[in-house]
Structure formats: C-alpha cells, structure tokens
Design an enzyme around this catalytic site. Structure first.
Site, PDB file in Angstrom:
ATOM      1  N   LEU A  38     -15.132  -8.275  -3.155  1.00 56.86           N
ATOM      2  CA  LEU A  38     -14.353  -7.314  -2.377  1.00 56.86           C
ATOM      3  C   LEU A  38     -13.005  -7.926  -2.038  1.00 56.86           C
ATOM      4  O   LEU A  38     -12.928  -9.104  -1.666  1.00 56.86           O
ATOM      5  CB  LEU A  38     -15.074  -6.954  -1.072  1.00 56.86           C
ATOM      6  CG  LEU A  38     -16.097  -5.817  -1.086  1.00 56.86           C
ATOM      7  CD1 LEU A  38     -16.721  -5.677   0.300  1.00 56.86           C
ATOM      8  CD2 LEU A  38     -15.478  -4.502  -1.517  1.00 56.86           C
ATOM      9  N   ASP A  39     -11.936  -7.136  -2.165  1.00 63.41           N
ATOM     10  CA  ASP A  39     -10.609  -7.615  -1.773  1.00 63.41           C
ATOM     11  C   ASP A  39     -10.609  -7.977  -0.286  1.00 63.41           C
ATOM     12  O   ASP A  39     -11.362  -7.385   0.507  1.00 63.41           O
ATOM     13  CB  ASP A  39      -9.552  -6.544  -2.026  1.00 63.41           C
ATOM     14  CG  ASP A  39      -9.350  -6.267  -3.505  1.00 63.41           C
ATOM     15  OD1 ASP A  39      -9.544  -7.200  -4.306  1.00 63.41           O
ATOM     16  OD2 ASP A  39      -9.008  -5.121  -3.860  1.00 63.41           O
ATOM     17  N   PRO A  40      -9.767  -8.921   0.123  1.00 67.10           N
ATOM     18  CA  PRO A  40      -9.746  -9.329   1.540  1.00 67.10           C
ATOM     19  C   PRO A  40      -9.550  -8.171   2.512  1.00 67.10           C
ATOM     20  O   PRO A  40     -10.178  -8.151   3.578  1.00 67.10           O
ATOM     21  CB  PRO A  40      -8.563 -10.307   1.593  1.00 67.10           C
ATOM     22  CG  PRO A  40      -8.533 -10.914   0.229  1.00 67.10           C
ATOM     23  CD  PRO A  40      -8.896  -9.775  -0.704  1.00 67.10           C
ATOM     24  N   ALA A  42     -10.467  -5.117   2.172  1.00 66.71           N
ATOM     25  CA  ALA A  42     -11.573  -4.174   2.109  1.00 66.71           C
ATOM     26  C   ALA A  42     -12.736  -4.638   2.974  1.00 66.71           C
ATOM     27  O   ALA A  42     -12.882  -5.825   3.274  1.00 66.71           O
ATOM     28  CB  ALA A  42     -12.038  -4.004   0.659  1.00 66.71           C
TER      29      ALA A  42
END
Length: 284
Positions: A38-40, A42
């Site tokens: 997961l992107d930071p 998100a």
C-alpha cells in the site's frame, strides 16, 4: 500460535515496510512479511505473515482487491495522488452529474488496458520506476491488462467523486483516477484511498498494532481448493513425496492439503498425483 497471518489496518504516512518493522518489534520475531504493498498515503487492509506463514504469501498475491477512493477533479499530479507535484489544473469545472458518471464508469468495467504510474514499484530494466522518476530519467511503462469487476458511486460532492472498486491484482487506483479525468477531459488525481479487502482479508476484521490477532494460515488460503490425504500418506507428503489421487483434476492446479483435518501444506496436481509444493507441519 507462532505462525499465521495478521489483518493490519494500515494508517496513513506509514510504508508497508514500516508495518512489517513494527510487527517484528511487537512480536519479537524477524520472520515477518507483507502481501500487496500500500502506498504511504493509503490506508486499510494490509495482510502480514508471521513465522512459517511467510512462505505462503505468494498465494495472496493473485487475490482480488476492493478499494474506496476519493477522486479530486481539477488537478493532475505527477504521482497520480495529492502527494505529488501539480502538472495541470483547471479552475473551470463542468462535471457530469451522478447519472452521467454511472455511464462513464461503465467504460472502465471489465478487462481493460491500464498504464501504471511512473511513481510506482513496477520494474523497468531491473530498476523500480519510482527510482527513475525521482531522478527525472525519461522512460515508458508498458500498459497491462487488468480487470475491474465493479465500480459503485457512493458520493458526488462539488469536485470530489467517491467510489468503491472491486478489481484484480495489479490494478492501480491512481491510474484509474487519472484515466477517469482524461475520459471527461478534466484533470484528476486521487485524494484518498482505503483498501477494504484483499482476498479473504476484510477491513471490518482488521486490527491495529495494539490488538494483533494471528489467523491460522489455512484460513487465509480459502481461495485454494481443499484436498484430503489419507493418514498413511501424511508422512510421505511431509517428506516431499507425491501421492496418487483418485479423482480427475486439472494439471498444475494448486490445493490446500490436509490429513485428518490438519493443514499440512500446499500441493500441485502433476500427472494424476498431488506433489508437495510447500510443507507446513515440518519445522523449518
């Protein structure tokens, strides 16, 4: 229980590796990994494996996912989300209404071609795309086929569209947001993103770091069909030996394998036999 999966509800401004590091510290073990980065910025479901469960992480990679996304119209960034640098913006917004958006979103349902963002972990000649992008190196990311099963509109307020998405692995919601903007000829970027499901991991069952709860390995592999071996073949399976099966199945199909209702690993059908792929009961 020393081995199992965790359903972590990742908070914003943490990387997926930050989550792994925190779990290692809490459980005092080095053998921890995660599935589906997961992107930071998100939040939401991040499956984490502990102990011998880490060897089964690969089976989670092919699982479908679900997301809740807020798309912000009027701005386009280099990352596809609000953390990036602004590339294009528009003060004049003539957005479709809710019914028109329903029709527009139908164009993105099914098997579609999607180009991942340049700020992503996609490998380009052995290097991660975001590493090249940060150095302003010019490169092209090839498009790929992904599947979007469904998109539901939850809310449309001013210039923010909130949607729920069910999709296949490899789908970039940041790219979807940008592509929706291109479809209506208005710059767009992802304002917020929550993963609500990853395979059998659901947001309603997720936990924070203060309430870690290990889930048995086989419960997280329910998407794989089950195969029961007779007790006298359990030891053979654990020692890497194949066993003849008395039913017809597709070659190369992967199974969860049990003996006397005890999970003992995964196996693949080869030439009418179940061949051990990953053993669980034997200590590594």
């Amino acid at each position: 229980m020393k081995d199992g999966f965790l359903n972590i509800n990742k908070i914003a401004n943490m990387t997926s590796h930050d989550v792994v590091y925190r779990v290692r510290k809490i459980l005092n073990t080095k053998k921890v990994g995660h599935a589906g980065t997961l992107d930071p910025f998100a939040v939401g479901v991040l499956p984490v494996a502990v102990g011998r469960a880490t060897k089964f992480l690969e089976y989670l990679g092919d699982c479908d996912k679900s997301y809740r996304a807020e798309i912000f119209f009027g701005v386009e960034t280099d990352t596809g989300d609000i953390t990036g640098n602004i590339l294009n913006q528009s003060s004049s917004l003539d957005l479709p209404d809710r019914d028109d958006f329903k029709n527009i979103l139908q164009n993105f349902i099914g098997i579609i071609e999607q180009t991942p963002p340049k700020f992503s972990a996609v490998k380009i000649n052995g290097r991660k795309a975001y590493e090249l992008a940060r150095k302003n190196i010019d490169f092209t990311i090839p498009s790929r086929k992904i599947t979007i099963y469904d998109i539901k509109i939850l809310n449309l307020e001013k210039n923010i569209l909130t949607i729920d998405i069910d999709c296949s692995k490899g789908t970039y919601i940041r790219s979807l947001a940008v592509d929706i903007g291109k479809k209506i000829k208005i710059p767009a970027t992802l304002k917020a993103l929550q993963r609500t499901r990853a395979g059998n991991f659901f947001i309603a069952d997720s936990t924070d770091f203060e309430n870690l709860n290990l889930i048995p390995v086989d419960q997280c592999l329910n998407h794989l069909p089950k195969l029961d071996l007779p007790p006298h073949r359990q030891s053979a399976f654990q020692n890497g030996l194949s066993s003849r099966i008395n039913f017809i199945e597709d070659e190369n199909k992967i199974f969860r394998v049990y003996s006397e209702n005890i999970f003992i690993g995964t196996g693949k059908i080869i030439d009418g036999e179940i061949k051990p792929i990953k053993i669980f009961l034997r200590e590594d």
